[in-house]
Design an enzyme around this catalytic site. Structure first.
Site, PDB file in Angstrom:
ATOM      1  N   TRP A 159      14.998 -82.650 -39.520  1.00 30.97           N
ATOM      2  CA  TRP A 159      15.857 -82.982 -38.385  1.00 30.97           C
ATOM      3  C   TRP A 159      15.032 -83.167 -37.122  1.00 30.97           C
ATOM      4  O   TRP A 159      14.483 -82.212 -36.583  1.00 30.97           O
ATOM      5  CB  TRP A 159      16.891 -81.869 -38.161  1.00 30.97           C
ATOM      6  CG  TRP A 159      17.829 -81.734 -39.320  1.00 30.97           C
ATOM      7  CD1 TRP A 159      18.956 -82.467 -39.545  1.00 30.97           C
ATOM      8  CD2 TRP A 159      17.728 -80.812 -40.417  1.00 30.97           C
ATOM      9  NE1 TRP A 159      19.551 -82.064 -40.708  1.00 30.97           N
ATOM     10  CE2 TRP A 159      18.826 -81.058 -41.272  1.00 30.97           C
ATOM     11  CE3 TRP A 159      16.809 -79.813 -40.769  1.00 30.97           C
ATOM     12  CZ2 TRP A 159      19.033 -80.343 -42.447  1.00 30.97           C
ATOM     13  CZ3 TRP A 159      17.014 -79.095 -41.929  1.00 30.97           C
ATOM     14  CH2 TRP A 159      18.120 -79.363 -42.764  1.00 30.97           C
ATOM     15  N   HIS A 180      23.173 -81.434 -36.730  1.00 30.63           N
ATOM     16  CA  HIS A 180      24.196 -81.552 -37.776  1.00 30.63           C
ATOM     17  C   HIS A 180      25.364 -80.629 -37.404  1.00 30.63           C
ATOM     18  O   HIS A 180      25.266 -79.868 -36.429  1.00 30.63           O
ATOM     19  CB  HIS A 180      23.634 -81.222 -39.172  1.00 30.63           C
ATOM     20  CG  HIS A 180      22.836 -79.947 -39.252  1.00 30.63           C
ATOM     21  ND1 HIS A 180      22.234 -79.505 -40.402  1.00 30.63           N
ATOM     22  CD2 HIS A 180      22.553 -78.992 -38.313  1.00 30.63           C
ATOM     23  CE1 HIS A 180      21.614 -78.365 -40.173  1.00 30.63           C
ATOM     24  NE2 HIS A 180      21.799 -78.034 -38.920  1.00 30.63           N
ATOM     25  N   ARG A 206      20.147 -86.916 -33.083  1.00 28.28           N
ATOM     26  CA  ARG A 206      18.789 -86.820 -33.633  1.00 28.28           C
ATOM     27  C   ARG A 206      17.862 -87.776 -32.897  1.00 28.28           C
ATOM     28  O   ARG A 206      18.259 -88.888 -32.531  1.00 28.28           O
ATOM     29  CB  ARG A 206      18.788 -87.144 -35.129  1.00 28.28           C
ATOM     30  CG  ARG A 206      19.362 -85.984 -35.938  1.00 28.28           C
ATOM     31  CD  ARG A 206      19.254 -86.196 -37.420  1.00 28.28           C
ATOM     32  NE  ARG A 206      20.249 -85.359 -38.089  1.00 28.28           N
ATOM     33  CZ  ARG A 206      20.520 -85.388 -39.389  1.00 28.28           C
ATOM     34  NH1 ARG A 206      19.874 -86.231 -40.168  1.00 28.28           N
ATOM     35  NH2 ARG A 206      21.432 -84.597 -39.894  1.00 28.28           N
ATOM     36  N   GLN A 220      29.506 -86.299 -37.746  1.00 26.48           N
ATOM     37  CA  GLN A 220      29.490 -85.705 -39.084  1.00 26.48           C
ATOM     38  C   GLN A 220      30.822 -85.007 -39.317  1.00 26.48           C
ATOM     39  O   GLN A 220      31.532 -84.666 -38.371  1.00 26.48           O
ATOM     40  CB  GLN A 220      28.368 -84.659 -39.216  1.00 26.48           C
ATOM     41  CG  GLN A 220      27.001 -85.250 -39.505  1.00 26.48           C
ATOM     42  CD  GLN A 220      26.012 -84.216 -40.015  1.00 26.48           C
ATOM     43  OE1 GLN A 220      26.205 -83.004 -39.878  1.00 26.48           O
ATOM     44  NE2 GLN A 220      24.920 -84.700 -40.609  1.00 26.48           N
ATOM     45  N   VAL A 263      21.627 -74.213 -48.725  1.00 23.12           N
ATOM     46  CA  VAL A 263      22.422 -74.215 -49.953  1.00 23.12           C
ATOM     47  C   VAL A 263      21.501 -74.024 -51.159  1.00 23.12           C
ATOM     48  O   VAL A 263      20.314 -74.359 -51.106  1.00 23.12           O
ATOM     49  CB  VAL A 263      23.230 -75.533 -50.125  1.00 23.12           C
ATOM     50  CG1 VAL A 263      24.378 -75.588 -49.138  1.00 23.12           C
ATOM     51  CG2 VAL A 263      22.331 -76.741 -50.006  1.00 23.12           C
ATOM     52  N   ALA A 317      29.430 -75.848 -49.450  1.00 27.64           N
ATOM     53  CA  ALA A 317      29.450 -76.537 -48.159  1.00 27.64           C
ATOM     54  C   ALA A 317      29.071 -77.989 -48.404  1.00 27.64           C
ATOM     55  O   ALA A 317      28.434 -78.318 -49.397  1.00 27.64           O
ATOM     56  CB  ALA A 317      28.477 -75.894 -47.184  1.00 27.64           C
TER      57      ALA A 317
HETATM   58  N1  PHE Z   1      23.779 -80.628 -42.660  1.00 30.10           N
HETATM   59  C1  PHE Z   1      23.199 -81.478 -43.651  1.00 30.10           C
HETATM   60  C2  PHE Z   1      22.595 -82.703 -42.957  1.00 30.10           C
HETATM   61  O1  PHE Z   1      22.985 -83.034 -41.897  1.00 30.10           O
HETATM   62  C3  PHE Z   1      24.212 -81.917 -44.687  1.00 30.10           C
HETATM   63  C4  PHE Z   1      24.726 -80.792 -45.519  1.00 30.10           C
HETATM   64  C5  PHE Z   1      25.782 -80.026 -45.088  1.00 30.10           C
HETATM   65  C6  PHE Z   1      24.137 -80.500 -46.727  1.00 30.10           C
HETATM   66  C7  PHE Z   1      26.267 -78.988 -45.867  1.00 30.10           C
HETATM   67  C8  PHE Z   1      24.603 -79.456 -47.508  1.00 30.10           C
HETATM   68  C9  PHE Z   1      25.679 -78.702 -47.063  1.00 30.10           C
HETATM   69  O2  PHE Z   1      21.669 -83.295 -43.466  1.00 30.10           O
END
Ligand code: PHE
Length: 350
Positions: A159, A180, A206, A220, A263, A317
């Site tokens: 990121w 995010h 970003r 998002q 995750v 998630a």
């Molecule tokens: N937050 C991650 C992204 O922006 C996406 C994501 C969210 C992946 C939740 C897994 C679980 O790249």
């Protein structure tokens, strides 16, 4: 004398009749000139006065004055009444054709991104999820640290971040524009106990070069479900249902391993290309698949940090970009169209 009296009375009646029939100031003026002007009939009658026998003159004179005043008053009253009525000419100019169809007022409408965000959230709301929103200026702690991305961990490179100048933030704790919507996972779990089922739409930022598929500001939609006995099958079932609701009931979904620090396991989900039905085309870059979101089972470290017992609770998630969803769904080729402010584009989303 009798003849003169008759004439005066007829004159008055005639004049008042014409006054009554006058429809505008111009006509009224004509009546005034013809009855009271220098060459008018009343003036002519008065000129005959010397031929009347002297003893009758006062009577005739008086009568003539009464007639004159009556006509003057009649004209005055009519003029006042006409004052509030527009002239024929004005009426003609002001004529409107009431049979013409009306002009349609130009109404605003919801931006295509707003529409798709509402549609996405709506699908999850029907499955029992609540909708929440959170801050776009975020602490490093929520955006990274609590999501199992410690300082100096190479995963931060995923990121590219806009940092807030510490001087202007007036804090020694680092702040940033959230990269995010995942920090809301932490904020929500900190404030509630399981069961949790929530989706979070919102803006993210970003530090990236803008091109046909990337913008430095974008939306998002995050999703989070935590409870006892939630399994990967729940993740698949929920996201599969979502994909079919948005892209058609025949859609197939494909899950592949992917890495997100918060995750375990992590996946990305693709749907079979609805344009070529999987045989390969320009839209799916000949792969037959379209990647639409990242997801995974919430990492035990993340659960533990917010005080959830990872031995008792599990969850999944996911995070997706509504712009990408809309681009795929409507065949939009450049993400920059969304904020190009071009009505030819926007009007295609009624
Ligand atoms: N937050 C991650 C992204 O922006 C996406 C994501 C969210 C992946 C939740 C897994 C679980 O790249």
């Amino acid at each position: 004398m009798e003849a003169l009296r008759k004439e005066l009375e007829t004159l008055q009646a005639e004049a008042l009749e014409l006054v009554k029939k006058s429809v505008d100031a111009a006509q009224l003026e004509k009546v005034r000139v013809s009855f009271l002007g220098r060459k008018a009939r009343l003036t002519a009658i008065l000129r005959q006065l010397p031929t009347v026998p002297p003893e009758e003159r006062p009577v005739v004179g008086q009568l003539a004055n009464t007639v004159k005043r009556a006509i003057e008053e009649g004209i005055e009253a009519r003029r006042a009444a006409l004052g509030s009525i527009p002239s024929d000419e004005i009426l003609r100019k002001d004529q409107i054709d009431v049979t013409l169809p009306g002009r349609r007022p130009s109404l605003g409408r919801l931006h295509p991104l707003t529409q798709i965000i509402r549609e996405i959230c709506g699908v999850f709301v029907e499955m029992g999820f609540a909708v929440m929103e959170g801050p776009e200026v975020e602490w490093d702690y929520y955006n990274f640290e609590a999501l199992n991305i410690p300082e100096d961990h190479p995963a931060r490179d995923m990121w590219d971040t806009f940092w807030i100048d510490p001087a202007s933030a007036r804090t020694s704790t680092p702040m940033l524009l959230r990269t995010h919507t995942s920090p809301m996972q932490i904020r929500i779990m900190e404030q509630t106990r399981p069961p949790v089922r929530v989706v979070v739409p919102g803006k993210c930022y970003r530090y990236e070069a803008v091109d046909a598929s990337h913008e430095s500001q974008f939306d998002q939609v995050e999703g989070l479900a935590v409870d006892e006995q939630i399994t990967f099958a729940d993740l698949k079932g929920t996201l599969h249902t979502f994909a079919r609701r948005l892209f058609g009931k025949d859609r197939k979904t494909r899950f592949r391993c992917d890495y997100f620090p918060f995750v375990e396991p992590g996946v990305d989900m693709s749907i079979d290309c609805f344009l070529c039905k999987g045989t390969g085309c320009r839209l799916c870059k000949d792969t037959g698949w379209l990647e639409i979101l990242g997801a995974g089972m919430v990492h035990p470290n993340v659960l533990a940090r917010v005080g959830y017992d990872p031995a008792r609770y599990t969850g999944f998630a996911f995070g997706l970009g509504p712009a990408r969803v809309a681009m795929l769904k409507y065949g939009i080729e450049d993400i920059r169209f969304f904020h190009g402010n071009d009505l030819r584009f926007l009007r295609q989303f009624p």
